[in-house]
Design an enzyme around this catalytic site. Sequence first.
Site, PDB file in Angstrom:
ATOM      1  N   HIS A  61      -9.593   0.761   5.239  1.00  0.00           N
ATOM      2  CA  HIS A  61      -8.297   0.998   5.885  1.00  0.00           C
ATOM      3  C   HIS A  61      -8.504   1.936   7.079  1.00  0.00           C
ATOM      4  CE1 HIS A  61      -4.226   2.359   6.609  1.00  0.00           C
ATOM      5  NE2 HIS A  61      -3.833   1.274   5.956  1.00  0.00           N
ATOM      6  N   GLU A  98      -5.421  -5.360  10.631  1.00  0.00           N
ATOM      7  CA  GLU A  98      -4.429  -4.301  10.807  1.00  0.00           C
ATOM      8  C   GLU A  98      -4.674  -3.579  12.132  1.00  0.00           C
ATOM      9  OE1 GLU A  98      -2.559  -3.117   6.833  1.00  0.00           O
ATOM     10  OE2 GLU A  98      -4.218  -1.753   7.225  1.00  0.00           O
ATOM     11  N   ASN A 103       0.880  -1.174   0.000  1.00  0.00           N
ATOM     12  CA  ASN A 103       0.000   0.000   0.000  1.00  0.00           C
ATOM     13  C   ASN A 103       0.914   1.220   0.000  1.00  0.00           C
ATOM     14  OD1 ASN A 103      -1.747   2.084   0.558  1.00  0.00           O
ATOM     15  ND2 ASN A 103      -2.412   1.312   2.557  1.00  0.00           N
ATOM     16  N   SER A 145       3.343  -2.377  10.234  1.00  0.00           N
ATOM     17  CA  SER A 145       4.804  -2.411  10.400  1.00  0.00           C
ATOM     18  C   SER A 145       5.431  -3.751  10.008  1.00  0.00           C
ATOM     19  CB  SER A 145       5.194  -2.012  11.819  1.00  0.00           C
ATOM     20  OG  SER A 145       4.754  -0.690  12.085  1.00  0.00           O
TER      21      SER A 145
END
Length: 251
Positions: free
Chosen positions: A96, A168, A9, A213
Amino acid sequence: MRRKLIVGNWKMHGSQQQVRQLLQDMESKAGELSEDVEIGVCPTYVHIADLVAARSSDRIMLGAQNVHAEPEGAFTGEVSAPMLADYGLHFVIVGHSERREIFGESDQLISEKFIAVQKSKMVPILCVGETLLQREAGETEEVVLRQLDVVIDAAGIEAFADSVLAYEPVWAIGTGKTASPEQAQQVHKVLREHLAKQSPDIAGAVRILYGGSVKSANSDELFAQADIDGGLVGGASLQAEEFISICKSAD
Ligand code: PGA
């Protein structure tokens, strides 16, 4: 057997020249990977057409980072799913946490976007994840299942046969803090078991990516977990060599 999938992304990064070079570098290194791993990148809208024209193969699939829920109309500044499909894009990220938090997207709007992406025959990558406060309050599972349920209710469980999920944790995105492989696996397992209540087949086949990360220093361990089927990679996908190293962990 679920094929591993790694998606970069790129967020709001790069000049035309830089993103062209980045894709070219990734393409030349992708030859080091077997076909067992699928890879893709999501550039900004403005770079999509250029990269579609410049790429030398479809080994690296292209996707978008966002979409509007309506197919067309008076929505200044927006881009629709049919427009993205017209460029042959493979997938679109929806939900997201940056869209949820910075742009105030609701679970309801995200489910509409998810449906719009599928209507245009692309694959939605649905992101779910808890904030640090929610994790500390012990609400992680409740939050991610609520985010997932809104989409299941709107689109139906069958829709997940052609979609990708991404867990996420918000506290791990762009912070350098990664969920431990065990923490991530636990949530992935909960998500899969939840889908399995409605369809064991779909739950067994759907790919659940981890994002937050991810880098080559932690990707081996993450991708070795039973329910982690790859990664959604932000910062580390802006360097071709690092991104391909992450892809190698999934190979
Ligand atoms: P990060 O971003 O890898 O930079 O943490 C992940 C994401 O936002 O998908």
